[in-house]
Write a protein that holds these residues in place. Structure first.
Motif, mmCIF file in Angstrom:
data_model
loop_
_atom_site.group_PDB
_atom_site.id
_atom_site.type_symbol
_atom_site.label_atom_id
_atom_site.label_comp_id
_atom_site.label_asym_id
_atom_site.label_seq_id
_atom_site.Cartn_x
_atom_site.Cartn_y
_atom_site.Cartn_z
ATOM 1 N N THR A 355 29.352 34.309 36.761
ATOM 2 C CA THR A 355 28.391 33.283 36.335
ATOM 3 C C THR A 355 29.064 31.929 36.193
ATOM 4 O O THR A 355 28.535 30.910 36.641
ATOM 5 N N TRP A 356 30.237 31.906 35.572
ATOM 6 C CA TRP A 356 30.943 30.636 35.376
ATOM 7 C C TRP A 356 31.300 30.018 36.722
ATOM 8 O O TRP A 356 31.135 28.813 36.915
ATOM 9 N N GLU A 357 31.780 30.833 37.639
ATOM 10 C CA GLU A 357 32.165 30.305 38.947
ATOM 11 C C GLU A 357 30.953 29.724 39.679
ATOM 12 O O GLU A 357 31.035 28.661 40.297
ATOM 13 N N LYS A 358 29.821 30.427 39.604
ATOM 14 C CA LYS A 358 28.626 29.917 40.262
ATOM 15 C C LYS A 358 28.116 28.647 39.585
ATOM 16 O O LYS A 358 27.570 27.756 40.257
ATOM 17 N N TYR A 387 36.816 31.141 47.749
ATOM 18 C CA TYR A 387 37.288 32.071 46.716
ATOM 19 C C TYR A 387 36.283 33.193 46.484
ATOM 20 O O TYR A 387 36.628 34.383 46.482
ATOM 21 N N LEU A 388 34.996 32.837 46.324
ATOM 22 C CA LEU A 388 33.984 33.850 46.065
ATOM 23 C C LEU A 388 33.823 34.806 47.243
ATOM 24 O O LEU A 388 33.475 35.980 47.056
ATOM 25 N N TRP A 430 44.067 28.597 51.633
ATOM 26 C CA TRP A 430 44.775 29.805 51.220
ATOM 27 C C TRP A 430 43.803 30.966 51.084
ATOM 28 O O TRP A 430 44.053 32.069 51.573
ATOM 29 N N HIS A 431 42.674 30.729 50.424
ATOM 30 C CA HIS A 431 41.681 31.797 50.284
ATOM 31 C C HIS A 431 41.182 32.262 51.654
ATOM 32 O O HIS A 431 40.875 33.450 51.837
ATOM 33 N N ALA A 432 41.077 31.325 52.597
ATOM 34 C CA ALA A 432 40.563 31.664 53.932
ATOM 35 C C ALA A 432 41.624 32.284 54.833
ATOM 36 O O ALA A 432 41.338 32.604 55.994
#
Length: 598
Positions: A355-358, A387-388, A430-432
């Protein structure tokens, strides 16, 4: 009516700043969620189950038929909106309503109320047959009440209500507390920049000659912090007028800054001690303080090292403080830059939940709706969406990954000189799994700001994401972490990476120790997945599964198999330790599935 997105955002900002909503973060989160889903036409998100899981973090086992939290909180939200539009918002150009029987937001202008298409019925505890039978009656009854409601009369008396309320408040202020003192005025917090003054460090030694070193250190630190685009520094000549100032509230008002950094320097033979404090001039709060003991043998070398250390400490503390100030003190619709600042991830101000990330992604999206060319906000979305995609399987779609890449491109195009924006792009890469691009952007970050604390660390760590690291590199990064103050918010990141390198090198005991220390500061899917994976390798599969399963309330879509076979594979590619990483996280997925939590 179908209002423009920007108009809706302005209306929401006014609502969120009102008395009823300012102290109700869950009501703000619920209304934001319903607005976003309504405008997106996302009917699935407007059902009780999705709301309970996404907003109220009830977990995958949530059943809206037995747990009434969504219906109860939706009722509370309706009452808050009604109260707002009867008082402070009675003249607002847009009215928001949540008709009973569903969670879709209706937009009103004047006496006209129009529901958004695709309204989803609200779960009421009745059977599906009961709901179907009563839906048309309930809906028509609502619209009958709307048509007959005295909105015209309400608009006519609205000015009177506001005037009476405002007059009562002014009377109470004048009689009970007098005028608002200048020290309490939050004007410095509302500017589109973080305002800071570095006051001259005080020479606390008996030898006046040490004053030159104190002034030189102040100058060098001021120059270093001037590289931070989100910070506006008071001019050196102005700040130096307040040597040994005692009333920092007055300093803040006269220099027009929200925060001041002050300190004192002592010499004792061949040793020196610097004590520094970061202070909020509006609240008077001491936000951060630390002492540094150094050898005085090479003053220039000591000055350079202290400046780099101080910049590494001050940046995260300052940004976190500014974000918190905005959250509690904004009294008018937020600007695009303020929304961007609130959307940024900064250790110490983050929460471990989907929730926080969204919410951060939604803040950045709102910033772009107000200022489409705000590259800094695009950099946040590039980071968040990539990231998500790794830690929340429903977010791992080709469309969202392409959107993340487009935001990364726009951030580089629109904010090429902002170190924080470029750093966000490096994390996106980095995430990708684009490690070369990530390293290039990290190096560019350091060109723009050589004291960017995480870029300084990651420029050394990133090349060993999925490779064995030489012991000298590990020792260098461990020393970097140990040089940070214990309360530096970025330390969970440095410890996560130290654990990662130990894991790649096969040193499980040290990997577990660093992972445990990171876990004491903050958790994220990457960090608790890594901790659990280490536990499996140490033949503790039950403990590993428990680590994952206890996070399901915060991250309802956790899927260790997706993380192992997609996220790890994406990041590692064909790196030397890719097969090792895939096996380690595959073992974790097996352990969680055996526990019944897969």
């Amino acid at each position: 009516m179908t209002p423009e997105r920007a108009a809706v955002e302005r209306q929401l900002e006014a609502i969120f700043a009102s008395e009823g909503f300012a102290s109700a973060p869950k009501m703000r989160a619920l209304l934001r969620y319903l607005i976003d889903a309504t405008l997106a036409g996302d009917a699935e998100r407007l059902k009780g189950y999705a709301i309970g899981v996404d907003v109220f973090e009830r977990g995958a086992a949530f059943d809206p038929a037995t747990d009434p939290i969504v219906r109860v909180q939706a009722g509370r939200l309706r009452k808050l909106l009604e109260s707002y539009y009867q008082t402070a918002g009675c003249n607002d150009p847009i009215r928001l309503e949540i008709p009973k029987g569903g969670y879709t937001v209706a937009f009103a202008s004047g006496v006209e109320v129009v529901p958004a298409p695709g309204a989803v019925p609200e779960e009421s505890g009745r059977t599906p047959a009961d709901s179907a039978a009563g839906e048309s009656v309930e809906s028509s009854g609502f619209w009958t009440r709307v048509i007959r409601s005295p909105l015209v009369h309400l608009a006519a008396v609205c000015a009177f209500v506001v005037a009476v309320s405002l007059g009562a408040r002014l009377f109470h202020q004048d009689t009970a507390r007098g005028p608002l003192p200048p020290a309490e005025a939050p004007a410095a917090a509302s500017a589109d920049v973080i305002t800071l003054a570095v006051l001259p460090f005080t020479n606390m030694s008996r030898d006046d000659s040490h004053g030159r070193f104190a002034d030189g250190l102040t100058d060098a630190l001021t120059t270093a912090l001037a590289r931070v685009k989100s910070v506006s520094l008071a001019p050196r000549t102005s700040a130096f007028q307040y040597r040994q100032a005692t009333d920092l509230r007055r300093v803040g008002r006269e220099l027009g800054v929200r925060y001041v950094l002050e300190g004192g320097l002592q010499h004792d033979g061949g040793r020196m001690r610097l004590n520094v404090q970061l202070i909020d001039t509006v609240t008077g709060a001491h936000l951060w303080a630390h002492d540094y003991d150094r050898s005085a043998s090479d003053e220039l070398a000591v000055q350079s090292e202290l400046v780099a250390t101080l910049a590494a400490e001050i940046r995260p503390q300052l940004i976190t403080a500014a974000k918190r100030a905005l959250e509690v003190e904004t009294v008018r619709p937020a600007t695009a830059w303020q929304l961007y600042l609130q959307s940024t991830w900064m250790p110490g101000g983050a929460r471990n939940s989907l929730t926080w990330e969204k919410e951060r992604a939604a803040l950045a999206t709102r910033a772009l709706s107000l200022e489409p060319d705000l590259g800094q906000a695009s950099s946040v979305l590039a980071d968040k969406l990539a990231y998500l995609a790794n830690v929340d399987p429903p977010s791992d779609t080709e469309k969202l990954r392409a959107t993340a890449a487009e935001h990364a491109r726009r951030a580089q195009e629109l904010a090429p000189g902002d170190a924080d924006a470029v750093f966000n792009v490096s994390v996106h890469h980095w995430h990708a799994g684009q490690l070369a691009a990530s390293l290039a952007a990290t190096r560019r970050t350091l060109e723009l700001d050589p004291n960017h604390v995480l870029a300084r660390f990651l420029v050394t760590a990133v090349p060993y994401t999925c490779s064995e690291a030489p012991q000298a590199v590990v020792d260098e990064l461990v020393a970097f972490d140990m040089a940070l103050s214990p309360d530096n918010p970025v330390r969970w990141v440095t410890l996560y990476w130290i654990s990662r390198l130990h894991l790649n090198n096969g040193d499980l005991a040290k990997a577990l120790d660093a992972a445990r220390r990171a876990d004491q500061i903050f958790r994220s899917p990457d960090s608790f997945y890594q901790l659990a994976a280490i536990l499996v390798q140490l033949r503790q599969p039950e403990a590993a599964a428990a680590e994952i399963n206890q996070q399901r309330e915060n991250w309802p879509n956790l899927d260790p198999r997706h993380y192992a076979e997609v996220a790890v594979a994406r990041r590692c590619g064909d790196a030397p330790k890719a097969a090792f990483q895939l096996r380690v996280y595959g073992d974790l997925a097996d352990a969680v599935e055996r526990s019944g939590g897969g």
